[in-house]
Each structure stands twice: as structure tokens, then as C-alpha cells.
Design a protein around this motif. Structure first.
Motif, PDB file in Angstrom:
ATOM      1  N   GLU A 199      27.724  53.498  56.076  1.00 33.77           N
ATOM      2  CA  GLU A 199      26.883  52.907  55.885  1.00 33.77           C
ATOM      3  C   GLU A 199      25.755  53.664  56.028  1.00 33.77           C
ATOM      4  N   ALA A 200      25.230  54.211  54.783  1.00 40.96           N
ATOM      5  CA  ALA A 200      23.707  54.569  54.475  1.00 40.96           C
ATOM      6  C   ALA A 200      23.152  53.987  54.831  1.00 40.96           C
ATOM      7  N   ARG A 201      23.379  52.884  54.241  1.00 32.87           N
ATOM      8  CA  ARG A 201      22.246  51.386  54.487  1.00 32.87           C
ATOM      9  C   ARG A 201      21.546  51.618  56.051  1.00 32.87           C
ATOM     10  N   TRP A 202      22.004  51.728  56.937  1.00 32.06           N
ATOM     11  CA  TRP A 202      21.776  50.835  58.554  1.00 32.06           C
ATOM     12  C   TRP A 202      21.943  51.634  59.459  1.00 32.06           C
ATOM     13  N   ILE A 203      22.851  52.785  59.777  1.00 37.49           N
ATOM     14  CA  ILE A 203      22.901  54.154  59.868  1.00 37.49           C
ATOM     15  C   ILE A 203      21.830  54.599  60.752  1.00 37.49           C
ATOM     16  N   ALA A 204      21.101  54.907  60.403  1.00 36.30           N
ATOM     17  CA  ALA A 204      19.846  55.187  60.437  1.00 36.30           C
ATOM     18  C   ALA A 204      18.750  54.670  61.743  1.00 36.30           C
ATOM     19  N   GLU A 205      18.735  53.366  61.248  1.00 33.18           N
ATOM     20  CA  GLU A 205      18.523  51.967  62.359  1.00 33.18           C
ATOM     21  C   GLU A 205      18.816  51.591  63.120  1.00 33.18           C
ATOM     22  N   ALA A 206      20.743  51.440  63.128  1.00 35.32           N
ATOM     23  CA  ALA A 206      21.931  51.603  64.352  1.00 35.32           C
ATOM     24  C   ALA A 206      21.178  53.236  65.696  1.00 35.32           C
ATOM     25  N   VAL A 207      21.038  53.657  64.704  1.00 35.45           N
ATOM     26  CA  VAL A 207      21.211  54.887  66.046  1.00 35.45           C
ATOM     27  C   VAL A 207      20.072  55.142  66.654  1.00 35.45           C
ATOM     28  N   GLY A 208      18.679  54.555  65.649  1.00 42.76           N
ATOM     29  CA  GLY A 208      17.599  54.097  66.370  1.00 42.76           C
ATOM     30  C   GLY A 208      17.387  52.986  67.353  1.00 42.76           C
ATOM     31  N   ASP A 242      27.187  49.292  60.985  1.00 43.39           N
ATOM     32  CA  ASP A 242      25.427  48.321  60.385  1.00 43.39           C
ATOM     33  C   ASP A 242      24.791  47.967  60.492  1.00 43.39           C
ATOM     34  N   GLY A 243      24.680  48.206  62.840  1.00 44.10           N
ATOM     35  CA  GLY A 243      23.877  47.449  63.119  1.00 44.10           C
ATOM     36  C   GLY A 243      23.481  45.515  63.952  1.00 44.10           C
ATOM     37  N   GLN A 244      25.558  45.119  63.514  1.00 43.32           N
ATOM     38  CA  GLN A 244      25.640  44.171  63.883  1.00 43.32           C
ATOM     39  C   GLN A 244      25.076  43.968  65.809  1.00 43.32           C
ATOM     40  N   MET A 245      25.402  44.544  66.495  1.00 42.43           N
ATOM     41  CA  MET A 245      24.968  44.419  68.311  1.00 42.43           C
ATOM     42  C   MET A 245      23.796  45.078  68.434  1.00 42.43           C
ATOM     43  N   ASP A 246      23.216  43.368  69.468  1.00 44.24           N
ATOM     44  CA  ASP A 246      22.164  43.835  69.429  1.00 44.24           C
ATOM     45  C   ASP A 246      21.970  44.638  70.307  1.00 44.24           C
ATOM     46  N   PRO A 247      21.623  45.961  70.493  1.00 44.95           N
ATOM     47  CA  PRO A 247      21.040  46.589  71.672  1.00 44.95           C
ATOM     48  C   PRO A 247      20.608  46.108  73.009  1.00 44.95           C
ATOM     49  N   ARG A 248      19.725  45.385  72.926  1.00 41.32           N
ATOM     50  CA  ARG A 248      19.557  44.128  73.862  1.00 41.32           C
ATOM     51  C   ARG A 248      20.406  44.241  74.526  1.00 41.32           C
ATOM     52  N   ASP A 302      31.488  40.439  73.333  1.00 41.11           N
ATOM     53  CA  ASP A 302      32.013  38.924  72.431  1.00 41.11           C
ATOM     54  C   ASP A 302      30.851  38.034  70.970  1.00 41.11           C
ATOM     55  N   ARG A 303      30.415  38.820  70.002  1.00 43.94           N
ATOM     56  CA  ARG A 303      29.540  38.819  69.557  1.00 43.94           C
ATOM     57  C   ARG A 303      29.254  37.679  69.162  1.00 43.94           C
ATOM     58  N   LEU A 304      30.279  36.480  68.602  1.00 50.29           N
ATOM     59  CA  LEU A 304      30.930  35.104  67.985  1.00 50.29           C
ATOM     60  C   LEU A 304      30.080  34.098  68.998  1.00 50.29           C
ATOM     61  N   ARG A 305      29.941  34.664  70.050  1.00 53.13           N
ATOM     62  CA  ARG A 305      29.554  34.237  70.881  1.00 53.13           C
ATOM     63  C   ARG A 305      27.804  33.664  70.457  1.00 53.13           C
ATOM     64  N   HIS A 306      27.312  34.951  70.476  1.00 50.75           N
ATOM     65  CA  HIS A 306      26.032  34.666  71.016  1.00 50.75           C
ATOM     66  C   HIS A 306      25.827  33.286  69.536  1.00 50.75           C
ATOM     67  N   PRO A 307      24.742  32.784  69.637  1.00 51.84           N
ATOM     68  CA  PRO A 307      24.037  31.568  69.136  1.00 51.84           C
ATOM     69  C   PRO A 307      22.941  31.915  67.799  1.00 51.84           C
ATOM     70  N   ASP A 308      23.097  33.072  67.390  1.00 52.72           N
ATOM     71  CA  ASP A 308      22.476  33.239  66.067  1.00 52.72           C
ATOM     72  C   ASP A 308      23.642  34.017  65.467  1.00 52.72           C
ATOM     73  N   VAL A 309      24.956  34.365  65.220  1.00 54.35           N
ATOM     74  CA  VAL A 309      25.716  34.667  64.452  1.00 54.35           C
ATOM     75  C   VAL A 309      26.200  33.975  63.814  1.00 54.35           C
ATOM     76  N   TRP A 310      26.189  32.888  63.324  1.00 50.57           N
ATOM     77  CA  TRP A 310      26.466  31.997  61.868  1.00 50.57           C
ATOM     78  C   TRP A 310      25.008  31.883  61.340  1.00 50.57           C
ATOM     79  N   ARG A 311      23.503  32.838  61.415  1.00 50.26           N
ATOM     80  CA  ARG A 311      22.471  33.101  60.949  1.00 50.26           C
ATOM     81  C   ARG A 311      22.508  34.245  60.433  1.00 50.26           C
ATOM     82  N   VAL A 312      22.419  35.227  61.291  1.00 45.17           N
ATOM     83  CA  VAL A 312      22.683  36.462  60.931  1.00 45.17           C
ATOM     84  C   VAL A 312      23.461  37.444  60.497  1.00 45.17           C
TER      85      VAL A 312
END
Length: 140
Positions: free
Chosen positions: A16-25, A93-99, A119-129
Motif C-alpha cells: 500500500e505504498a501509494r496510500w499508506i501515509a495518507e491513511a495514517v495521516g 488504501d484509504g477506503q474508509m472515511d476517517p470522519r 458498512d462502507r457499501l451503504r455510503h452514498p458515494d461508494v459507487w463513485r469513489v
């Protein structure tokens, strides 16, 4: 801390080198421990997680790939050893919204629940993001 309880976030990660720093931050300030479990990454994920510079961070490295389930269990064990009363899992990879984290953790830290699952699949933006390779087939 939330409601006086220590909180940890476990981030299982493999390549996950591409996303890990962002996920941690992105982990909210109320979280006491951020535990990245690098499951034998070949792309420097562990080093990039450490480079994120978060003083709450600990990186556990599996020398051989054991799978996401084993990475989560290793993170749970470390969080419990650190005294965390509530542990949440967020993808490397930052799939979950930390908010969303306070709403997931609060029922545990307040004593209302022993376990909460988002349940990330219930989020209204899941099919877009969500990356296409991570999406399930659309509902009928």
C-alpha cells in the motif's frame, strides 16, 4: 481517548505504498494508537508508514504474507497489549472515511455496545469513489 477510553486503529496493509501515509495521516486526533500491520509488503509500505511522522504510530511487520485476517488479528493483539479499550480497523488504501470513526467507536467507549461494524457499501458515494477492483457487483 473517547469517553475516557483508549482507542486504537489497526491498519492492515500489503503493498500500500501509494496510500499508506495518507491513511495514517487521516486517523483522527482522539485515537491513541495507530498500528499498521505490514503483511510482507514488497513496496516499502512499512517505511512509508513510519515516514508519515505520527507519534502514535507503531508498525508491525510480518516477514511472510499471512493474509489480511492474520494482519488484523496481529493488530488487535498489539492494541490490547497497549491497553486499548476500543479497536477499529481501517484499510491501508484509504477506503474508509476517517470522519466515520467517532460514530463507530463511540458505542463501544460509552458502554452501549461490545462490537460495531461499519458498512462502507451503504455510503452514498461508494459507487463513485471506491476503486473499481474493490467494488462488488451492483445490486439487482
Amino acid at each position: 481517548m473517547l469517553h475516557g477510553a483508549r482507542v486504537a486503529v489497526v491498519i492492515p496493509a500489503r503493498d500500500e505504498a501509494r496510500w499508506i501515509a495518507e491513511a495514517v495521516g487521516a486517523v483522527p486526533a482522539f485515537v491513541d494508537h495507530v498500528i499498521v500491520v505490514d503483511d510482507a509488503s514488497r513496496d516499502g509500505t512499512a517505511d512509508l508508514a513510519r515516514a508519515a511522522g505520527d507519534e502514535r504510530l507503531e508498525v508491525v511487520v510480518h516477514p511472510a504474507c499471512r493474509g489480511v485476517g492474520a494482519a488484523i488479528v496481529a493488530g488487535y493483539r498489539r492494541a490490547r497489549a497497549l491497553g486499548a479499550a476500543a479497536v477499529a480497523v481501517m484499510a491501508g488504501d484509504g477506503q474508509m472515511d476517517p470522519r466515520d470513526l467517532p460514530r463507530v467507536v463511540a458505542p463501544i467507549t460509552s458502554g452501549e455496545a461490545d462490537y460495531v461494524k461499519g458498512d462502507r457499501l451503504r455510503h452514498p458515494d461508494v459507487w463513485r469513489v471506491m476503486p473499481l477492483q474493490r467494488l462488488p457487483p451492483p445490486p439487482p
